[in-house]
Each structure stands twice: as structure tokens, then as C-alpha cells.
Write a protein that holds these residues in place. Structure first.
Motif, PDB file in Angstrom:
ATOM      1  N   THR A  93       0.870  -1.172   0.000  1.00  0.00           N
ATOM      2  CA  THR A  93       0.000   0.000   0.000  1.00  0.00           C
ATOM      3  C   THR A  93       0.907   1.221   0.000  1.00  0.00           C
ATOM      4  OG1 THR A  93      -0.054   0.167   2.414  1.00  0.00           O
ATOM      5  CG2 THR A  93      -1.743  -1.249   1.362  1.00  0.00           C
ATOM      6  N   ASP A  94       0.348   2.379  -0.254  1.00  0.00           N
ATOM      7  CA  ASP A  94       1.152   3.601  -0.202  1.00  0.00           C
ATOM      8  C   ASP A  94       1.749   3.780   1.192  1.00  0.00           C
ATOM      9  OD1 ASP A  94       0.553   4.092  -2.850  1.00  0.00           O
ATOM     10  OD2 ASP A  94      -0.970   5.623  -2.421  1.00  0.00           O
ATOM     11  N   ALA A  95       0.955   3.474   2.212  1.00  0.00           N
ATOM     12  CA  ALA A  95       1.427   3.631   3.593  1.00  0.00           C
ATOM     13  C   ALA A  95       2.560   2.650   3.903  1.00  0.00           C
ATOM     14  CB  ALA A  95       0.272   3.445   4.576  1.00  0.00           C
ATOM     15  N   GLU A  96       2.456   1.399   3.430  1.00  0.00           N
ATOM     16  CA  GLU A  96       3.529   0.421   3.647  1.00  0.00           C
ATOM     17  C   GLU A  96       4.806   0.850   2.936  1.00  0.00           C
ATOM     18  OE1 GLU A  96       1.220  -3.843   4.177  1.00  0.00           O
ATOM     19  OE2 GLU A  96       1.374  -2.970   2.163  1.00  0.00           O
ATOM     20  N   ALA A  97       4.682   1.263   1.690  1.00  0.00           N
ATOM     21  CA  ALA A  97       5.863   1.702   0.930  1.00  0.00           C
ATOM     22  C   ALA A  97       6.526   2.891   1.612  1.00  0.00           C
ATOM     23  CB  ALA A  97       5.465   2.051  -0.502  1.00  0.00           C
ATOM     24  N   ALA A  98       5.716   3.824   2.128  1.00  0.00           N
ATOM     25  CA  ALA A  98       6.267   4.992   2.809  1.00  0.00           C
ATOM     26  C   ALA A  98       6.994   4.584   4.092  1.00  0.00           C
ATOM     27  CB  ALA A  98       5.157   5.995   3.122  1.00  0.00           C
ATOM     28  N   GLU A  99       6.420   3.651   4.847  1.00  0.00           N
ATOM     29  CA  GLU A  99       7.080   3.260   6.100  1.00  0.00           C
ATOM     30  C   GLU A  99       8.341   2.448   5.843  1.00  0.00           C
ATOM     31  OE1 GLU A  99       5.089   2.757   9.981  1.00  0.00           O
ATOM     32  OE2 GLU A  99       5.671   0.655   9.711  1.00  0.00           O
ATOM     33  N   VAL A 100       8.345   1.587   4.828  1.00  0.00           N
ATOM     34  CA  VAL A 100       9.570   0.864   4.465  1.00  0.00           C
ATOM     35  C   VAL A 100      10.661   1.874   4.096  1.00  0.00           C
ATOM     36  CG1 VAL A 100      10.618  -0.645   2.706  1.00  0.00           C
ATOM     37  CG2 VAL A 100       8.470  -1.317   3.819  1.00  0.00           C
ATOM     38  N   ALA A 101      10.300   2.893   3.324  1.00  0.00           N
ATOM     39  CA  ALA A 101      11.274   3.925   2.937  1.00  0.00           C
ATOM     40  C   ALA A 101      11.755   4.702   4.160  1.00  0.00           C
ATOM     41  CB  ALA A 101      10.659   4.874   1.916  1.00  0.00           C
ATOM     42  N   ASP A 102      10.837   5.053   5.051  1.00  0.00           N
ATOM     43  CA  ASP A 102      11.209   5.823   6.237  1.00  0.00           C
ATOM     44  C   ASP A 102      12.108   5.009   7.170  1.00  0.00           C
ATOM     45  OD1 ASP A 102      11.074   8.254   7.736  1.00  0.00           O
ATOM     46  OD2 ASP A 102       9.746   7.226   9.152  1.00  0.00           O
ATOM     47  N   LEU A 103      11.774   3.734   7.394  1.00  0.00           N
ATOM     48  CA  LEU A 103      12.622   2.889   8.242  1.00  0.00           C
ATOM     49  C   LEU A 103      13.997   2.683   7.609  1.00  0.00           C
ATOM     50  CD1 LEU A 103      10.068   0.233   9.546  1.00  0.00           C
ATOM     51  CD2 LEU A 103      11.312   1.917  10.916  1.00  0.00           C
ATOM     52  N   THR A 104      14.054   2.631   6.287  1.00  0.00           N
ATOM     53  CA  THR A 104      15.337   2.504   5.590  1.00  0.00           C
ATOM     54  C   THR A 104      16.198   3.743   5.829  1.00  0.00           C
ATOM     55  OG1 THR A 104      14.383   1.050   3.907  1.00  0.00           O
ATOM     56  CG2 THR A 104      16.426   2.192   3.326  1.00  0.00           C
ATOM     57  N   ARG A 105      15.592   4.919   5.714  1.00  0.00           N
ATOM     58  CA  ARG A 105      16.339   6.162   5.984  1.00  0.00           C
ATOM     59  C   ARG A 105      16.803   6.208   7.437  1.00  0.00           C
ATOM     60  NH1 ARG A 105      12.566  10.903   3.890  1.00  0.00           N
ATOM     61  NH2 ARG A 105      11.700  10.265   5.865  1.00  0.00           N
ATOM     62  N   GLN A 106      15.924   5.830   8.366  1.00  0.00           N
ATOM     63  CA  GLN A 106      16.292   5.814   9.783  1.00  0.00           C
ATOM     64  C   GLN A 106      17.439   4.835  10.035  1.00  0.00           C
ATOM     65  OE1 GLN A 106      12.948   5.155  12.425  1.00  0.00           O
ATOM     66  NE2 GLN A 106      11.630   6.462  11.185  1.00  0.00           N
ATOM     67  N   ALA A 107      17.377   3.672   9.385  1.00  0.00           N
ATOM     68  CA  ALA A 107      18.437   2.679   9.542  1.00  0.00           C
ATOM     69  C   ALA A 107      19.777   3.241   9.083  1.00  0.00           C
ATOM     70  CB  ALA A 107      18.093   1.414   8.753  1.00  0.00           C
ATOM     71  N   MET A 108      19.776   3.906   7.945  1.00  0.00           N
ATOM     72  CA  MET A 108      21.025   4.487   7.430  1.00  0.00           C
ATOM     73  C   MET A 108      21.570   5.538   8.385  1.00  0.00           C
ATOM     74  SD  MET A 108      19.979   4.698   3.400  1.00  0.00           S
ATOM     75  CE  MET A 108      21.479   5.555   2.907  1.00  0.00           C
ATOM     76  N   ARG A 109      20.706   6.401   8.893  1.00  0.00           N
ATOM     77  CA  ARG A 109      21.157   7.429   9.844  1.00  0.00           C
ATOM     78  C   ARG A 109      21.739   6.799  11.103  1.00  0.00           C
ATOM     79  NH1 ARG A 109      15.675  10.242   8.761  1.00  0.00           N
ATOM     80  NH2 ARG A 109      16.197  11.580   7.003  1.00  0.00           N
ATOM     81  N   THR A 110      21.043   5.789  11.608  1.00  0.00           N
ATOM     82  CA  THR A 110      21.491   5.133  12.836  1.00  0.00           C
ATOM     83  C   THR A 110      22.810   4.416  12.621  1.00  0.00           C
ATOM     84  OG1 THR A 110      19.195   4.871  13.540  1.00  0.00           O
ATOM     85  CG2 THR A 110      20.830   3.494  14.641  1.00  0.00           C
ATOM     86  N   LEU A 111      22.925   3.676  11.526  1.00  0.00           N
ATOM     87  CA  LEU A 111      24.173   2.963  11.248  1.00  0.00           C
ATOM     88  C   LEU A 111      25.338   3.930  11.072  1.00  0.00           C
ATOM     89  CD1 LEU A 111      22.659   0.232   8.955  1.00  0.00           C
ATOM     90  CD2 LEU A 111      24.092  -0.225  10.952  1.00  0.00           C
ATOM     91  N   ARG A 112      25.106   5.052  10.415  1.00  0.00           N
ATOM     92  CA  ARG A 112      26.168   6.068  10.295  1.00  0.00           C
ATOM     93  C   ARG A 112      26.590   6.574  11.671  1.00  0.00           C
ATOM     94  NH1 ARG A 112      23.404   8.660   5.788  1.00  0.00           N
ATOM     95  NH2 ARG A 112      24.467   7.939   3.938  1.00  0.00           N
ATOM     96  N   ALA A 113      25.603   6.841  12.526  1.00  0.00           N
ATOM     97  CA  ALA A 113      25.890   7.408  13.847  1.00  0.00           C
ATOM     98  C   ALA A 113      26.670   6.446  14.734  1.00  0.00           C
ATOM     99  CB  ALA A 113      24.591   7.824  14.536  1.00  0.00           C
ATOM    100  N   VAL A 114      26.323   5.151  14.718  1.00  0.00           N
ATOM    101  CA  VAL A 114      26.954   4.219  15.652  1.00  0.00           C
ATOM    102  C   VAL A 114      28.177   3.520  15.088  1.00  0.00           C
ATOM    103  CG1 VAL A 114      24.798   3.804  16.885  1.00  0.00           C
ATOM    104  CG2 VAL A 114      25.504   2.214  15.106  1.00  0.00           C
ATOM    105  N   SER A 115      28.298   3.468  13.762  1.00  0.00           N
ATOM    106  CA  SER A 115      29.409   2.694  13.204  1.00  0.00           C
ATOM    107  C   SER A 115      30.267   3.465  12.205  1.00  0.00           C
ATOM    108  CB  SER A 115      28.877   1.435  12.522  1.00  0.00           C
ATOM    109  OG  SER A 115      28.174   1.768  11.343  1.00  0.00           O
TER     110      SER A 115
END
Length: 179
Positions: A93-115
Motif C-alpha cells: 500500500t502507499d502507507a507500507e511503501a512509505a514506512e519501508v522507505a522511512d525505516l530505511t532512511r532511519q536505519a542508514m542514519r542510525t548505522l552512520r551514527a553508531v558505526s
């Protein structure tokens, strides 16, 4: 466990060390690889029912979640999956695609910050012929990369090194997740 290849006429005496990983045979054989949700074998459907530490869940959203890969290409390799058992990105759904994209961006930010990850491989393998290990449940890979991370070990040493236990990586990422 690492041991040299035997030199008693069995095998080729190539003087390479072998790191035996028999736990990966279940993955290689395709055991518990679901064709659909009815089998109850889909790991991406089972994981949300576990507690975060046992399921290696890093972050839960309303429609999707981030989970560490049991067979990582690099430390911190995670996947973002919708809770709903669907195989193809076009089924989101549009909402699922948006949340997958948002969690992906959050994951990248978090991985950059900790590693201090210097880059990422991000993507989905859609269908078995495209390389999807579990084609029946959509999942997006987020693989952090660093200069020299795929150095001589896989090429010359034919060995991958993972410097941290998955449980430690999960705790680190979950504790530092940027919202």
C-alpha cells in the motif's frame, strides 16, 4: 573453527584455511523457506511475534519493522520488512511503501551514527530468479559499507569477518535508533 585442508591425498592441497559454518546449511538447502504464508514457516511473519532481542528486531513501526540479517554481508546488515506477507513491492500500500522507505532512511542514519558507515548498499531482490533468498516475503536490505571492508579476506583468504555478535549489534542499533 579454522583448519587447513588435509594434505593426505584428500582434496587439493591449496594451503587455504577453512572456516566451517555448518549452521548455514539450513539456509543453503532452503529449509524453512516459505512459498506462502500458509505454511507458518515464514521467518518474516514469525519474527514480529518474538521479543525484540530473540527476533533480532531493531525497530518496529506500525506497518513494517527492521531486523538484523542472520546471514549478514557486513556488520549491521539489516532488512526492512512489512508485517503483511506479500512478495512483490507493487503489492505494498502507499502507507507500507512509505514506512519501508522511512525505516530505511532511519536505519542508514542510525548505522552512520553508531558505526561510521561510509556508504550503503540498499535494495530488494524481487523473485527467486533475481536472487531473493526468501522470495515469498518482501524485504529490503540495508548493508553498511566502509572503505576496505571487503578487503583481501574474501578474495585471497576466502573468509568473511564479522567483528561483532548479532545480539550486540542489535542492542547497539536499537539503543541508538534515530527517529
Amino acid at each position: 573453527m579454522s583448519e587447513p585442508l588435509r594434505q593426505d591425498g584428500i582434496g587439493d592441497g591449496d594451503e587455504l584455511d577453512r572456516l566451517w559454518t555448518p549452521h548455514r546449511m539450513a539456509y543453503i538447502r532452503g529449509e524453512n523457506k516459505p512459498a506462502d504464508a500458509s505454511s507458518g514457516l515464514c521467518p518474516f511473519c514469525r519474527i514480529p511475534g518474538l521479543d525484540d532481542a530473540a527476533g533480532l528486531v531493531v525497530r518496529r513501526g506500525e506497518l513494517a519493522f527492521a531486523v538484523l540479517n542472520l546471514y549478514p554481508y557486513a556488520p549491521g546488515h539489516l532488512m526492512v520488512c512489512p508485517y503483511r506477507h506479500i512478495a512483490d513491492y507493487t503489492e505494498t500500500t502507499d502507507a507500507e511503501a512509505a514506512e519501508v522507505a522511512d525505516l530505511t532512511r532511519q536505519a542508514m542514519r542510525t548505522l552512520r551514527a553508531v558505526s561510521g558507515a561510509g556508504g550503503f548498499n540498499v535494495g530488494m531482490n524481487q523473485g527467486e530468479v533475481a536472487g531473493a533468498g526468501i522470495a515469498a516475503h518482501l524485504h529490503q536490505h540495508v548493508v553498511p559499507r566502509w572503505p576496505g571492508d571487503q578487503n583481501f579476506m574474501p578474495v585471497i583468504g576466502r573468509t568473511k569477518t564479522l567483528p561483532e555478535l548479532l545480539t550486540d549489534t542489535r542492542a547497539l542499533l536499537a539503543g541508538a535508533w534515530a527517529v
